[in-house]
Motif scaffolding. Structure first.
Motif, PDB file in Angstrom:
ATOM      1  N   GLY A 185       0.823  -1.215   0.000  1.00 26.46           N
ATOM      2  CA  GLY A 185       0.000   0.000   0.000  1.00 26.46           C
ATOM      3  C   GLY A 185       0.853   1.259   0.000  1.00 26.46           C
ATOM      4  O   GLY A 185       0.452   2.292   0.539  1.00 26.46           O
ATOM      5  N   GLY A 186       2.019   1.166  -0.603  1.00 27.13           N
ATOM      6  CA  GLY A 186       2.963   2.289  -0.570  1.00 27.13           C
ATOM      7  C   GLY A 186       2.439   3.537  -1.254  1.00 27.13           C
ATOM      8  O   GLY A 186       2.917   4.639  -0.971  1.00 27.13           O
ATOM      9  N   GLY A 187       1.436   3.377  -2.124  1.00 26.95           N
ATOM     10  CA  GLY A 187       0.876   4.536  -2.827  1.00 26.95           C
ATOM     11  C   GLY A 187       0.258   5.552  -1.885  1.00 26.95           C
ATOM     12  O   GLY A 187       0.055   6.711  -2.247  1.00 26.95           O
ATOM     13  N   LYS A 188      -0.010   5.114  -0.649  1.00 30.77           N
ATOM     14  CA  LYS A 188      -0.632   6.034   0.316  1.00 30.77           C
ATOM     15  C   LYS A 188       0.276   7.209   0.651  1.00 30.77           C
ATOM     16  O   LYS A 188      -0.164   8.213   1.202  1.00 30.77           O
ATOM     17  CB  LYS A 188      -0.989   5.284   1.612  1.00 30.77           C
ATOM     18  N   ILE A 189       1.567   7.071   0.299  1.00 29.40           N
ATOM     19  CA  ILE A 189       2.484   8.189   0.585  1.00 29.40           C
ATOM     20  C   ILE A 189       2.104   9.419  -0.246  1.00 29.40           C
ATOM     21  O   ILE A 189       2.482  10.535   0.078  1.00 29.40           O
ATOM     22  CB  ILE A 189       3.950   7.779   0.327  1.00 29.40           C
ATOM     23  N   ASN A 190       1.335   9.214  -1.302  1.00 21.47           N
ATOM     24  CA  ASN A 190       0.884  10.348  -2.121  1.00 21.47           C
ATOM     25  C   ASN A 190      -0.272  11.108  -1.470  1.00 21.47           C
ATOM     26  O   ASN A 190      -0.601  12.212  -1.910  1.00 21.47           O
ATOM     27  CB  ASN A 190       0.460   9.857  -3.509  1.00 21.47           C
ATOM     28  N   ASP A 191      -0.905  10.499  -0.469  1.00 16.16           N
ATOM     29  CA  ASP A 191      -1.993  11.206   0.224  1.00 16.16           C
ATOM     30  C   ASP A 191      -1.401  12.375   1.006  1.00 16.16           C
ATOM     31  O   ASP A 191      -0.404  12.207   1.710  1.00 16.16           O
ATOM     32  CB  ASP A 191      -2.711  10.275   1.227  1.00 16.16           C
ATOM     33  N   VAL A 192      -2.007  13.512   0.880  1.00 16.39           N
ATOM     34  CA  VAL A 192      -1.513  14.675   1.611  1.00 16.39           C
ATOM     35  C   VAL A 192      -1.986  14.592   3.058  1.00 16.39           C
ATOM     36  O   VAL A 192      -3.175  14.441   3.324  1.00 16.39           O
ATOM     37  CB  VAL A 192      -2.009  15.989   0.968  1.00 16.39           C
ATOM     38  N   GLN A 193      -1.038  14.646   3.971  1.00 25.09           N
ATOM     39  CA  GLN A 193      -1.373  14.557   5.393  1.00 25.09           C
ATOM     40  C   GLN A 193      -1.682  15.941   5.954  1.00 25.09           C
ATOM     41  O   GLN A 193      -0.993  16.910   5.625  1.00 25.09           O
ATOM     42  CB  GLN A 193      -0.198  13.960   6.178  1.00 25.09           C
ATOM     43  N   PRO A 194      -2.680  16.021   6.822  1.00 21.70           N
ATOM     44  CA  PRO A 194      -2.974  17.312   7.461  1.00 21.70           C
ATOM     45  C   PRO A 194      -1.888  17.662   8.473  1.00 21.70           C
ATOM     46  O   PRO A 194      -1.106  16.793   8.872  1.00 21.70           O
ATOM     47  CB  PRO A 194      -4.307  17.064   8.162  1.00 21.70           C
ATOM     48  N   PRO A 195      -1.836  18.919   8.888  1.00 25.45           N
ATOM     49  CA  PRO A 195      -0.837  19.303   9.899  1.00 25.45           C
ATOM     50  C   PRO A 195      -1.023  18.517  11.197  1.00 25.45           C
ATOM     51  O   PRO A 195      -2.114  18.024  11.472  1.00 25.45           O
ATOM     52  CB  PRO A 195      -1.118  20.792  10.128  1.00 25.45           C
ATOM     53  N   ALA A 251     -16.017   2.844  15.215  1.00 22.71           N
ATOM     54  CA  ALA A 251     -17.188   3.724  15.167  1.00 22.71           C
ATOM     55  C   ALA A 251     -17.700   3.901  13.747  1.00 22.71           C
ATOM     56  O   ALA A 251     -18.881   4.125  13.528  1.00 22.71           O
ATOM     57  CB  ALA A 251     -16.846   5.083  15.769  1.00 22.71           C
ATOM     58  N   ARG A 252     -16.815   3.810  12.753  1.00 24.51           N
ATOM     59  CA  ARG A 252     -17.258   3.914  11.355  1.00 24.51           C
ATOM     60  C   ARG A 252     -16.482   2.903  10.527  1.00 24.51           C
ATOM     61  O   ARG A 252     -15.555   3.269   9.801  1.00 24.51           O
ATOM     62  CB  ARG A 252     -17.077   5.320  10.805  1.00 24.51           C
ATOM     63  N   PRO A 253     -16.904   1.625  10.636  1.00 25.92           N
ATOM     64  CA  PRO A 253     -16.160   0.564   9.955  1.00 25.92           C
ATOM     65  C   PRO A 253     -16.257   0.611   8.439  1.00 25.92           C
ATOM     66  O   PRO A 253     -15.381   0.147   7.756  1.00 25.92           O
ATOM     67  CB  PRO A 253     -16.790  -0.726  10.486  1.00 25.92           C
ATOM     68  N   ALA A 254     -17.326   1.160   7.915  1.00 21.43           N
ATOM     69  CA  ALA A 254     -17.481   1.152   6.448  1.00 21.43           C
ATOM     70  C   ALA A 254     -17.591   2.573   5.931  1.00 21.43           C
ATOM     71  O   ALA A 254     -17.974   3.488   6.648  1.00 21.43           O
ATOM     72  CB  ALA A 254     -18.736   0.362   6.065  1.00 21.43           C
ATOM     73  N   GLY A 255     -17.241   2.736   4.671  1.00 24.49           N
ATOM     74  CA  GLY A 255     -17.399   4.032   4.026  1.00 24.49           C
ATOM     75  C   GLY A 255     -16.219   4.937   4.309  1.00 24.49           C
ATOM     76  O   GLY A 255     -15.383   4.656   5.171  1.00 24.49           O
ATOM     77  N   PRO A 256     -16.156   6.042   3.567  1.00 27.74           N
ATOM     78  CA  PRO A 256     -15.033   6.958   3.730  1.00 27.74           C
ATOM     79  C   PRO A 256     -15.074   7.669   5.072  1.00 27.74           C
ATOM     80  O   PRO A 256     -16.144   7.887   5.626  1.00 27.74           O
ATOM     81  CB  PRO A 256     -15.218   7.944   2.567  1.00 27.74           C
ATOM     82  N   SER A 257     -13.909   8.013   5.565  1.00 29.17           N
ATOM     83  CA  SER A 257     -13.811   8.711   6.835  1.00 29.17           C
ATOM     84  C   SER A 257     -14.380  10.120   6.700  1.00 29.17           C
ATOM     85  O   SER A 257     -14.252  10.754   5.676  1.00 29.17           O
ATOM     86  CB  SER A 257     -12.352   8.779   7.245  1.00 29.17           C
ATOM     87  N   ASP A 258     -15.016  10.606   7.788  1.00 28.22           N
ATOM     88  CA  ASP A 258     -15.538  11.967   7.747  1.00 28.22           C
ATOM     89  C   ASP A 258     -14.854  12.841   8.791  1.00 28.22           C
ATOM     90  O   ASP A 258     -15.339  13.896   9.145  1.00 28.22           O
ATOM     91  CB  ASP A 258     -17.056  11.970   7.941  1.00 28.22           C
ATOM     92  N   ALA A 259     -13.713  12.353   9.285  1.00 35.10           N
ATOM     93  CA  ALA A 259     -13.011  13.147  10.303  1.00 35.10           C
ATOM     94  C   ALA A 259     -12.579  14.477   9.719  1.00 35.10           C
ATOM     95  O   ALA A 259     -12.190  14.541   8.557  1.00 35.10           O
ATOM     96  CB  ALA A 259     -11.794  12.373  10.798  1.00 35.10           C
ATOM     97  N   PRO A 260     -12.634  15.537  10.511  1.00 30.03           N
ATOM     98  CA  PRO A 260     -12.270  16.866   9.988  1.00 30.03           C
ATOM     99  C   PRO A 260     -10.862  16.866   9.403  1.00 30.03           C
ATOM    100  O   PRO A 260     -10.609  17.501   8.392  1.00 30.03           O
ATOM    101  CB  PRO A 260     -12.347  17.754  11.234  1.00 30.03           C
ATOM    102  N   ARG A 261      -9.914  16.131  10.035  1.00 31.32           N
ATOM    103  CA  ARG A 261      -8.552  16.169   9.519  1.00 31.32           C
ATOM    104  C   ARG A 261      -8.478  15.551   8.130  1.00 31.32           C
ATOM    105  O   ARG A 261      -7.677  15.979   7.291  1.00 31.32           O
ATOM    106  CB  ARG A 261      -7.576  15.491  10.476  1.00 31.32           C
ATOM    107  N   ASP A 262      -9.328  14.545   7.865  1.00 35.47           N
ATOM    108  CA  ASP A 262      -9.340  13.957   6.530  1.00 35.47           C
ATOM    109  C   ASP A 262      -9.930  14.935   5.513  1.00 35.47           C
ATOM    110  O   ASP A 262      -9.542  14.971   4.362  1.00 35.47           O
ATOM    111  CB  ASP A 262     -10.143  12.656   6.526  1.00 35.47           C
ATOM    112  N   THR A 263     -10.889  15.704   5.990  1.00 34.39           N
ATOM    113  CA  THR A 263     -11.491  16.701   5.113  1.00 34.39           C
ATOM    114  C   THR A 263     -10.433  17.717   4.688  1.00 34.39           C
ATOM    115  O   THR A 263     -10.340  18.090   3.523  1.00 34.39           O
ATOM    116  CB  THR A 263     -12.634  17.435   5.850  1.00 34.39           C
ATOM    117  N   ILE A 264      -9.611  18.113   5.662  1.00 33.18           N
ATOM    118  CA  ILE A 264      -8.540  19.063   5.343  1.00 33.18           C
ATOM    119  C   ILE A 264      -7.586  18.436   4.341  1.00 33.18           C
ATOM    120  O   ILE A 264      -7.204  19.058   3.345  1.00 33.18           O
ATOM    121  CB  ILE A 264      -7.762  19.450   6.622  1.00 33.18           C
TER     122      ILE A 264
END
Ligand code: SF4
Length: 192
Positions: free
Chosen positions: A118-128, A148-161
């Protein structure tokens, strides 16, 4: 320890394999963790996490682990604490500009990521980094949040950023100059 850290990056694939299973086990234990109480578990689990990850990755207990996205190279060992790198100051041979005796954490991260499935995840931009989470257990956070949210995309604010960054960068690239000078600025000196 630096040499063990380098070993972990060289064996990033094996650590990825282990971490995937370890994470599933943590999520499966969520009901038990809830019964005991996450607050009660925080201190002892954080202590174990600090010991093991400190030894393996020179973990700084930022509380929001991204090792699986950074080739098992902990970004908090970057003197600039960059969560997306490398910066523009890497020395020849891949050494850090601030600590010339150390290989750049982010050069190593890209090496490690190349070894991972899963090395491609390094392209994901990480929040501060959220400094308010320093010292807390990433393991418990993963268990709590993923259960708490096993399925579907994460909705955490940091992921939104993080999701917002690529769009922002398309308009304002990270390297200076950020945008072309407006004509009014470049012709300012010609005005009379
Ligand atoms: S990213 Fe954070 S939790 Fe993960 S190893 Fe580095 S300091 Fe520790």
């Amino acid at each position: 320890m630096y040499r063990i850290r380098l070993f972990a990056i060289r064996h990033a694939r094996a650590f990825e394999w282990f971490y995937t299973r370890f994470e599933s086990a943590l999520v499966a234990l969520d009901p038990l963790f809830r019964r005991i109480g996450y607050d009660r578990l925080e201190r002892p689990v954080a202590a174990v996490e600090k010991l093991t990850k400190g030894l393996l990755f020179d973990c700084r207990m930022c509380g929001q682990c991204v090792l699986s996205s950074t080739g098992m190279s902990c970004p908090m060992n970057c003197p600039k604490n960059l969560r997306n790198g490398p910066c523009g100051g890497v020395r020849p041979g891949g050494f850090c500009e601030v600590k010339p005796q150390m290989r750049c954490v982010w050069v190593l991260a890209w090496d490690g990521a190349a070894r991972m499935q899963g090395g491609g995840k390094i392209n994901d931009v990480q929040p501060p980094v959220n400094r308010s989470l320093e010292g807390s257990s990433s393991w418990l956070r993963v268990a709590r949040e993923k259960a708490a949210r096993p399925a579907g995309p994460s909705d955490a604010p940091r992921d939104t950023i993080a999701r917002a960054f690529p769009t922002a960068r398309a308009h304002e690239p990270a390297a200076a100059p950020l945008a072309p000078e407006p004509p009014s600025a470049s012709h300012r000196g010609n005005r009379h």
